[in-house]
Design a protein around this motif. Sequence first.
Motif, PDB file in Angstrom:
ATOM      1  N   ILE A 160      50.735  17.224   2.952  1.00 50.75           N
ATOM      2  CA  ILE A 160      52.162  16.915   2.881  1.00 50.75           C
ATOM      3  C   ILE A 160      52.307  15.417   3.101  1.00 50.75           C
ATOM      4  O   ILE A 160      52.095  14.919   4.198  1.00 50.75           O
ATOM      5  N   GLY A 161      52.654  14.709   2.056  1.00 53.18           N
ATOM      6  CA  GLY A 161      52.594  13.259   2.128  1.00 53.18           C
ATOM      7  C   GLY A 161      51.126  12.868   2.255  1.00 53.18           C
ATOM      8  O   GLY A 161      50.292  13.279   1.471  1.00 53.18           O
ATOM      9  N   GLY A 162      50.791  12.150   3.300  1.00 51.03           N
ATOM     10  CA  GLY A 162      49.394  11.832   3.549  1.00 51.03           C
ATOM     11  C   GLY A 162      48.795  12.647   4.666  1.00 51.03           C
ATOM     12  O   GLY A 162      47.683  12.360   5.114  1.00 51.03           O
ATOM     13  N   ALA A 163      49.500  13.681   5.125  1.00 48.13           N
ATOM     14  CA  ALA A 163      49.060  14.459   6.277  1.00 48.13           C
ATOM     15  C   ALA A 163      48.518  15.821   5.841  1.00 48.13           C
ATOM     16  O   ALA A 163      49.067  16.463   4.946  1.00 48.13           O
ATOM     17  N   PHE A 164      47.437  16.262   6.488  1.00 47.76           N
ATOM     18  CA  PHE A 164      46.880  17.588   6.270  1.00 47.76           C
ATOM     19  C   PHE A 164      47.389  18.500   7.381  1.00 47.76           C
ATOM     20  O   PHE A 164      47.086  18.281   8.561  1.00 47.76           O
ATOM     21  N   ARG A 165      48.172  19.519   7.030  1.00 47.53           N
ATOM     22  CA  ARG A 165      48.844  20.342   8.033  1.00 47.53           C
ATOM     23  C   ARG A 165      48.616  21.834   7.798  1.00 47.53           C
ATOM     24  O   ARG A 165      48.539  22.290   6.662  1.00 47.53           O
ATOM     25  N   LEU A 166      48.541  22.551   8.908  1.00 47.47           N
ATOM     26  CA  LEU A 166      48.368  23.994   8.852  1.00 47.47           C
ATOM     27  C   LEU A 166      49.656  24.665   8.402  1.00 47.47           C
ATOM     28  O   LEU A 166      50.735  24.387   8.922  1.00 47.47           O
ATOM     29  N   SER A 167      49.529  25.574   7.449  1.00 50.04           N
ATOM     30  CA  SER A 167      50.657  26.363   6.965  1.00 50.04           C
ATOM     31  C   SER A 167      50.254  27.825   6.914  1.00 50.04           C
ATOM     32  O   SER A 167      49.065  28.164   6.892  1.00 50.04           O
ATOM     33  N   VAL A 168      51.245  28.703   6.882  1.00 51.72           N
ATOM     34  CA  VAL A 168      50.996  30.128   6.694  1.00 51.72           C
ATOM     35  C   VAL A 168      51.887  30.627   5.566  1.00 51.72           C
ATOM     36  O   VAL A 168      52.993  30.126   5.360  1.00 51.72           O
ATOM     37  N   THR A 184      55.798  38.009  -0.047  1.00 54.49           N
ATOM     38  CA  THR A 184      56.939  37.293  -0.623  1.00 54.49           C
ATOM     39  C   THR A 184      56.559  35.955  -1.245  1.00 54.49           C
ATOM     40  O   THR A 184      57.325  35.393  -2.021  1.00 54.49           O
ATOM     41  N   GLY A 185      55.405  35.422  -0.871  1.00 53.00           N
ATOM     42  CA  GLY A 185      55.007  34.100  -1.339  1.00 53.00           C
ATOM     43  C   GLY A 185      55.656  32.963  -0.571  1.00 53.00           C
ATOM     44  O   GLY A 185      55.454  31.783  -0.892  1.00 53.00           O
ATOM     45  N   GLN A 186      56.433  33.300   0.485  1.00 52.06           N
ATOM     46  CA  GLN A 186      57.102  32.272   1.271  1.00 52.06           C
ATOM     47  C   GLN A 186      56.123  31.613   2.234  1.00 52.06           C
ATOM     48  O   GLN A 186      55.352  32.295   2.914  1.00 52.06           O
ATOM     49  N   SER A 187      56.181  30.280   2.323  1.00 54.17           N
ATOM     50  CA  SER A 187      55.287  29.516   3.188  1.00 54.17           C
ATOM     51  C   SER A 187      56.049  28.842   4.311  1.00 54.17           C
ATOM     52  O   SER A 187      57.238  28.531   4.179  1.00 54.17           O
ATOM     53  N   GLN A 188      55.343  28.605   5.408  1.00 54.34           N
ATOM     54  CA  GLN A 188      55.917  27.911   6.552  1.00 54.34           C
ATOM     55  C   GLN A 188      54.875  26.952   7.127  1.00 54.34           C
ATOM     56  O   GLN A 188      53.743  27.350   7.399  1.00 54.34           O
ATOM     57  N   GLN A 189      55.238  25.718   7.278  1.00 48.58           N
ATOM     58  CA  GLN A 189      54.370  24.745   7.935  1.00 48.58           C
ATOM     59  C   GLN A 189      54.487  24.957   9.440  1.00 48.58           C
ATOM     60  O   GLN A 189      55.585  24.944   9.994  1.00 48.58           O
ATOM     61  N   ILE A 190      53.370  25.177  10.132  1.00 47.18           N
ATOM     62  CA  ILE A 190      53.446  25.456  11.567  1.00 47.18           C
ATOM     63  C   ILE A 190      52.770  24.384  12.409  1.00 47.18           C
ATOM     64  O   ILE A 190      52.577  24.574  13.612  1.00 47.18           O
ATOM     65  N   SER A 191      52.428  23.278  11.804  1.00 50.27           N
ATOM     66  CA  SER A 191      51.856  22.154  12.548  1.00 50.27           C
ATOM     67  C   SER A 191      52.537  20.873  12.111  1.00 50.27           C
ATOM     68  O   SER A 191      52.900  20.719  10.946  1.00 50.27           O
ATOM     69  N   ASP A 192      52.716  19.974  13.062  1.00 48.77           N
ATOM     70  CA  ASP A 192      53.267  18.664  12.721  1.00 48.77           C
ATOM     71  C   ASP A 192      52.218  17.574  12.900  1.00 48.77           C
ATOM     72  O   ASP A 192      52.531  16.398  12.977  1.00 48.77           O
ATOM     73  N   ALA A 193      50.935  17.980  12.980  1.00 46.10           N
ATOM     74  CA  ALA A 193      49.844  17.014  13.092  1.00 46.10           C
ATOM     75  C   ALA A 193      49.560  16.415  11.720  1.00 46.10           C
ATOM     76  O   ALA A 193      50.210  16.741  10.724  1.00 46.10           O
ATOM     77  N   SER A 194      48.572  15.546  11.649  1.00 47.69           N
ATOM     78  CA  SER A 194      48.294  14.881  10.380  1.00 47.69           C
ATOM     79  C   SER A 194      46.878  15.110   9.881  1.00 47.69           C
ATOM     80  O   SER A 194      46.534  14.660   8.794  1.00 47.69           O
ATOM     81  N   ASP A 195      46.054  15.832  10.655  1.00 49.30           N
ATOM     82  CA  ASP A 195      44.652  15.965  10.254  1.00 49.30           C
ATOM     83  C   ASP A 195      44.098  17.327  10.632  1.00 49.30           C
ATOM     84  O   ASP A 195      43.058  17.441  11.266  1.00 49.30           O
TER      85      ASP A 195
END
Length: 429
Positions: free
Chosen positions: A349-357, A362-373
Amino acid sequence: MLGPQVLAVSRRFGLLALAALAASPALAQLRIDIAGVGGSRIPVAIVDFRDESRSPQPIAAIIRADLERSGQFRSIDSSEPLSELSAPAFVDWRAKQADALVAGSVSRLADGRLDIRFKLWDVVKGAEVIGQAQAVLPDDARLAAHRIADVIYEKLTGEKGVFATRMAYVTKAGRRYSLVIADADGEGAKVALASPEPIISPAWAPNGRELAYVSFESGKATVRIQDVQTGGRRVLADFKGTNSAPAWSPDGSQLALSLSRDGGTQLFVINRDGSGLRRLTQSSAIDTEACYAPDGSKIYFVSDRGGGPQIYRMPASGGAAERVTFNGNYNISPSISPDGRTMAYISRIGGAFRLSVMDLGTGQSQQISDASDDESPAFSPNGKLIVYASRAGGKEVLMTTTLDGKIKTPLLVTLVEVREPTWGPFTRQ
């Protein structure tokens, strides 16, 4: 653009990163530090066990940390001295807003073993729920505490606990790589393999007795299988080109691999004894990072066949692949929950690598981390937690998180590279 082929040999331990990693001191003991706020959590009081000083491990503190890390419980002040033989004043514990109470004791048997006993009470009903005793060697005191936490978790939630399970991960200290096996809280770490060459992509066998991983000790990437009890090792895949990204089938009979033996990197399947190699994908793209659905019917994998790395799935026997991720132009490292309903993955996301689920229904995604790596997510065997590697406060850490991201627990490490965690099954051998 950094492609899946590099990702198959780890985004940070891969060929692009080896020269840049600085020397680091030895792995520090991992600790628990819970951050975040959960929703409805069960208030439980866990009293220090009577004569707990006879144990080399703080039994009650381990149980508290286990339950809090799960995101299902919050600790209630429990300074009152009790044991499993006590008759609790439930009125007082209700006044402290505890729904459950745990107390126990530790004694030493004539043969040197520890007799560890506990009792769990339902404070609201004023009734005993369960009481148990176990006799263990002093070296197994921590495991005994994890097993008690598992019993409490299951009795109060109806789900199996994972505190007595294990994790494996890779560290790099200086020019030394280690394959490490530790308890699910990161403690009790033991080196299963040390090498001056990279070790990457560890994967637990469903039997809990073996680990597959990629080793560079022969001067190229080969896939090996190691018995975690005996240390015995064997080569599974040493074909022409690169052999990488092993993933066990749910029944443990075979593994999916990424091989470049025919030119480009493609997915293959091989029997656990090294026989029956068969190619699964026939694309001109890079196909890698396979993982099985829990019922064994499908394989999820990463491919750049659409122009950038995205996650796809196909029948486990091979065939037409369908794209799974559509948000963003860079999605990698799929891991499927034990119930098959959720996929954890890393999204750029942008230049950050973040954990998502993603909810696979449903195919719906949620980003659950605000880290960058972030990297390398893996589900706990009960599907309630995810472990992944990240950076926090300038340090390399392993993290666990609930699926909603509200309870995150960094397993703190000081000045050492820690990567590619994989969570073992319920079976522990």
